[in-house]
Scaffold this active site. Structure first.
Site, mmCIF file in Angstrom:
data_model
loop_
_atom_site.group_PDB
_atom_site.id
_atom_site.type_symbol
_atom_site.label_atom_id
_atom_site.label_comp_id
_atom_site.label_asym_id
_atom_site.label_seq_id
_atom_site.Cartn_x
_atom_site.Cartn_y
_atom_site.Cartn_z
ATOM 1 N N GLY A 148 0.818 -1.201 0.000
ATOM 2 C CA GLY A 148 0.000 0.000 0.000
ATOM 3 C C GLY A 148 0.853 1.253 0.000
ATOM 4 N N CYS A 149 0.226 2.394 -0.312
ATOM 5 C CA CYS A 149 0.974 3.647 -0.440
ATOM 6 C C CYS A 149 1.465 4.160 0.910
ATOM 7 C CB CYS A 149 0.119 4.692 -1.152
ATOM 8 S SG CYS A 149 -1.542 4.918 -0.476
ATOM 9 N N TYR A 150 0.589 4.258 1.894
ATOM 10 C CA TYR A 150 1.035 4.656 3.226
ATOM 11 C C TYR A 150 2.066 3.675 3.792
ATOM 12 C CZ TYR A 150 -2.688 8.222 3.902
ATOM 13 O OH TYR A 150 -3.505 9.319 3.820
ATOM 14 N N ALA A 153 5.603 4.396 2.331
ATOM 15 C CA ALA A 153 6.268 5.577 2.878
ATOM 16 C C ALA A 153 6.744 5.347 4.307
ATOM 17 C CB ALA A 153 5.319 6.781 2.818
#
Length: 342
Positions: A148-150, A153
């Site tokens: 996932g994107c979060y 990061a």
């Protein structure tokens, strides 16, 4: 040339896959599926791809996908898990950009995604495709769960400390901001310009699906349970994620900056900025780069700033990076353009 198809190609991640594929020297998109847009030209749906794609959307994969090398699923959760088994049995490799294969526990998936998992026997085989960790596993993977994107990061912000054994179990706080494209392309009132513009709003404070994914993977990196408080916020911008991650060390570390610089020396898409820097989301817009800055705020306390483009390093670019590793290509193939400014 790698022959690929995209299932669910009308969303933002599908569009990014098509955009990046247009500049990839060894990737050919043979088909793009969409039930709602079947028969429509891809370039009509994505005007920026005019002159770069001559495909029409089709309702389903021709011949069930046989003859393809890889299929990307750019679908909502709950779709890929019903279709992956048939593709794998046909010798087609799969990269899933949804959450269907990210969590290792089928019951945990059911709890957070509101439905039983349709292919629990594949969860152990799926490679969690963060290339900075899983490069060797990706080389032989049949099924890849794109992070996932979060979680991307936050993990890249914590990975050097976790792997080196410096990370204390708690407190770890991930305060994250995302552009509205992270919510997908469907019409939703909170995503309207009049609603999201000139506004900042937290959401999922009592529990967000990505929190369990982050804890699962940071625990794996650290070899101990990770207790992470994760709070996402919606920002009035189209794309980008800014994660401010606060970590406590088990003991003071002499040179935290050096720990990060050494860990990411040979990773083409993680850029550790000079000490004291403050990365901006616009510096990674449209790129597959994660930029990090490390701040030691007091002995034993570290704040890491992490920025990515949620649609590229947080989704489609990372999927292509994983594909490059799966097929023995240059990891950076098709992914080296600089950011678009302003």
């Amino acid at each position: 040339m790698i022959k690929a198809a995209i299932v669910g190609g009308t969303g933002y991640t599908g569009g990014e896959l098509l955009r990046l594929a247009a500049g990839h020297p060894q990737l050919s998109i043979e088909a793009v599926t969409s039930r709602q847009a079947a028969g429509t030209a891809v370039a009509d749906w994505f005007p920026h791809l005019r002159g770069h794609s001559t495909l029409d959307f089709v309702e389903s994969l021709p011949d069930g996908g046989r003859g393809l090398d890889v299929v990307f699923f750019a679908t909502p959760h709950g779709t890929a898990m019903h279709q992956v088994r048939a593709l794998l049995d046909s010798g087609v490799r799969v990269i899933d950009l949804s959450a269907d294969f990210r969590l290792r526990d089928a019951q945990c998936f059911a709890q957070w995604y509101g439905q039983p998992h349709a292919a629990p026997e594949l969860l152990a085989e799926a490679v969690y495709g963060l290339p900075e960790v899983a490069a060797s596993d990706l080389a032989t993977a049949r099924l890849v769960a794109c992070p996932g994107c979060y979680p991307t990061a936050v993990q890249l912000a914590l990975l050097p400390l976790a792997e080196a054994g410096y990370l204390a179990q708690a407190p770890i706080i991930a305060d994250c901001k995302s552009g509205v494209s992270g919510a997908g392309r469907s019409g939703k009132i909170p995503m309207l310009l009049a609603e999201a513009g000139e506004n900042v709003k937290a959401y999922g404070v009592d529990g967000h699906r990505h929190s369990v994914e982050i804890e699962q993977e940071v625990t794996r990196h650290a070899g101990q349970a990770a207790d992470i408080t994760f709070t996402p916020h919606l920002m009035p911008m189209a794309r980008g994620i800014h994660a401010t991650v606060y970590a406590t060390l088990k003991a003071p570390v002499a040179d935290v900056q050096a720990v990060y610089a050494q860990r990411y020396t040979e990773t083409p898409f993680v850029d550790v900025l000079p000490a004291g820097s403050h990365p901006e989301t616009r510096s990674v817009r449209g790129t597959n780069v994660c930029r990090l800055a490390v701040h030691v705020t007091r002995p034993g306390r570290v704040t890491v700033l992490s920025v990515i483009d949620n649609l590229v390093k947080g989704a489609s670019g990372q999927a292509i990076q994983a594909m490059n590793l799966m097929f023995g290509l240059d990891e950076a193939a098709g992914l080296t353009l600089p950011a678009a400014l302003p």
